[in-house]
Design an enzyme around this catalytic site. Structure first.
Site, PDB file in Angstrom:
ATOM      1  N   ASP A 153     -10.135 -30.720   6.750  1.00  0.00           N
ATOM      2  CA  ASP A 153      -9.851 -29.359   6.269  1.00  0.00           C
ATOM      3  C   ASP A 153      -9.883 -29.268   4.743  1.00  0.00           C
ATOM      4  OD1 ASP A 153      -8.464 -30.368   8.573  1.00  0.00           O
ATOM      5  OD2 ASP A 153      -7.298 -28.529   8.730  1.00  0.00           O
ATOM      6  N   ASP A 199      -2.977 -27.547   0.583  1.00  0.00           N
ATOM      7  CA  ASP A 199      -3.472 -26.250   1.053  1.00  0.00           C
ATOM      8  C   ASP A 199      -3.402 -25.143   0.010  1.00  0.00           C
ATOM      9  OD1 ASP A 199      -4.446 -26.776   3.662  1.00  0.00           O
ATOM     10  OD2 ASP A 199      -2.397 -26.975   4.384  1.00  0.00           O
TER      11      ASP A 199
END
Ligand SMILES: *[C@@H]1O[C@H](CO)[C@@H](O)[C@H](O)[C@H]1NC(C)=O
Ligand SMILES: *[C@@H]1O[C@H](CO)[C@@H](O)[C@H](O)[C@H]1NC(C)=O
Ligand SMILES: *[C@@H]1O[C@H](CO)[C@@H](O)[C@H](O)[C@H]1NC(C)=O
Ligand SMILES: *[C@@H]1O[C@H](CO)[C@@H](O)[C@H](O)[C@H]1NC(C)=O
Length: 395
Positions: free
Chosen positions: A173, A115
């Protein structure tokens, strides 16, 4: 003739933008949260479900970059809108920079794994304003290097969540995190970063997308053989369902891959995912947290963050259609972006909350729903800025 068309088309588009997009409450609420950063610094992620107060999280959290990036969006809005609606009385850039400093320690060590792309957002925004900012350059390079280290050539992907080998997990994602590789490539000239992004995107096309254009949330690979071992969900309703926020990350990710490469396969993939998304919104217009989640008991929880993210993704896709001369396609995606924006604003605009929107689903299996969400608000504000920049609305 040209004049006539302009006059005719513009008001039609304008009529569909919800006025809340540029409400004075946008600047007021963001400023109220921004003006006194907690000490030590913590970042808003989502609100409680009753009073709408922000819950704060330590910097080492995947969502940390969204609030500073929101402040950069407010700075952009100030330039786009002038002094309107209170945006003009504030030094948004200074606030964005101040909040970004809370992220700097993460350059050397984070617990967020893949991330890092999300963490890089405010630094990427800083570089658009000041390409020579050394702090932001260092951060972007560090985050890109960290992501590149997670690449496995046998699998052809960067690793998402950590797990012991040979288990190798990749979530949809992660299509959002590839952008930091391109930004770092621009800075360093290191084309390996771009090659990794392309390989990750191609492997994801091969394994993450169903024939109907829906997506799995998680694909598990064998890190030694590169073979798929499992296709499943983590935050969705079931292993066979399509989690709406994941689908929206995918649309944005592939539209962005097309922006970065102009490869037709990325435009085609973005279209497939977007077609699934818009065709599966029920007649009430509300983007559910998972497209296959049961509608009984009603109401099936919405996810306002999936909706506002999808608006941005469809606007980007619409722009990509224009680059290939497809004005019909561009209009089609734009119309859907408008209607999703209108419907989610009707449902979720919450003047009395600290967040702009309610009806976010952070993680339904963890029973974290009916909240404001920092990235939902970020994409709401950004949608307004994009529409203004495209000349499709007034402030
Ligand atoms: C450079 O960027 C960092 C992080 O975004 C920010 O905190 C700092 O104020 C910026 N420096 C200058 C001189 O603008
Ligand atoms: C380019 O980036 C890759 C991935 O981070 C790295 O392994 C490689 O050493 C870099 N190349 C150069 C010349 O810096
Ligand atoms: C939206 O949020 C309100 C207030 O929290 C709630 O009553 C309503 O059921 C939610 N609707 C959906 C579709 O999630
Ligand atoms: C234009 O875009 C639409 C929507 O993405 C698509 O269905 C259509 O095939 C595209 N047309 C061309 C000529 O590429």
């Amino acid at each position: 003739m040209r004049k006539f068309i302009t006059v005719l088309v513009l008001p039609l588009a304008l009529a569909t933008v919800p006025p809340e997009l540029f409400s004075p409450l946008v600047a007021q609420k963001v400023l109220a949260t921004a003006k006194t950063p907690p000490s030590p610094i913590q970042f808003p992620q989502y609100t409680d479900a009753t009073a709408g107060n922000w819950l704060l999280f330590n910097p080492d959290t995947w969502t940390t970059g969204f609030f500073p990036a929101t402040l950069y969006e407010m700075n952009r809005r100030q330039k786009l809108c002038g002094a309107k609606h209170g945006v003009g009385d504030v030094d948004w850039l200074k606030l964005g920079r101040t909040w970004s400093t809370g992220e700097i320690p993460l350059e050397t060590k984070t617990g967020v794994g893949h991330d890092v792309g999300f963490l890089s957002f405010p630094f990427v925004e800083e570089l658009k304003i000041n390409p020579g900012n050394g702090t932001a350059i260092t951060a972007v390079k560090a985050f890109a290097t960290a992501l590149a280290k997670r690449f496995n050539a046998k699998v052809g992907c960067t690793r998402s969540w950590d797990s012991p080998d040979p288990n190798f997990q990749v979530i949809i994602d992660n299509m959002m995190n590839l952008e930091v590789l391109f930004v770092a490539e621009e800075i360093t000239g290191n084309h390996t970063l771009r090659d990794i992004a392309i390989k990750h995107a191609d492997t994801t096309i091969a394994n993450h997308i169903r024939p109907d254009g829906g997506t799995w949330h998680v694909i598990e690979y064998d890190s030694n053989t590169g073979l798929v071992t499992k296709k499943r969900t983590a935050q969705g309703f079931s292993d066979d369902s399509t989690w709406s926020r994941g689908q929206a990350w995918g649309i944005y990710g592939y539209a962005n891959m097309h922006l970065r490469t102009n490869f037709p396969r990325y435009l085609e993939t973005a279209r497939r995912l977007a077609t699934y998304f818009v065709s599966n919104i029920p007649s009430d217009g509300i983007v559910p947290w998972d497209f296959n989640a049961p509608t009984i008991p009603a109401p099936r929880p919405a996810d306002s963050s999936a909706a506002t993210l999808a608006v941005n993704a469809l606007l980007l896709l619409s722009q990509r259609e224009l680059t290939v001369g497809n004005s019909t396609g561009a209009q089609f995606w734009r119309d859907h972006a408008f209607s999703i924006l209108r419907d989610i604003t009707n449902l979720a605009w919450r003047p009395e909350w600290k967040s702009l929107l309610s009806n976010g689903t952070v993680n339904l299996p963890a029973n974290n729903k009916l909240t404001g969400i920092v990235y939902g608000d970020y994409y709401f504000i950004r949608a307004g800025n994009e529409l203004k920049e495209l000349g499709l609305t007034f402030c």
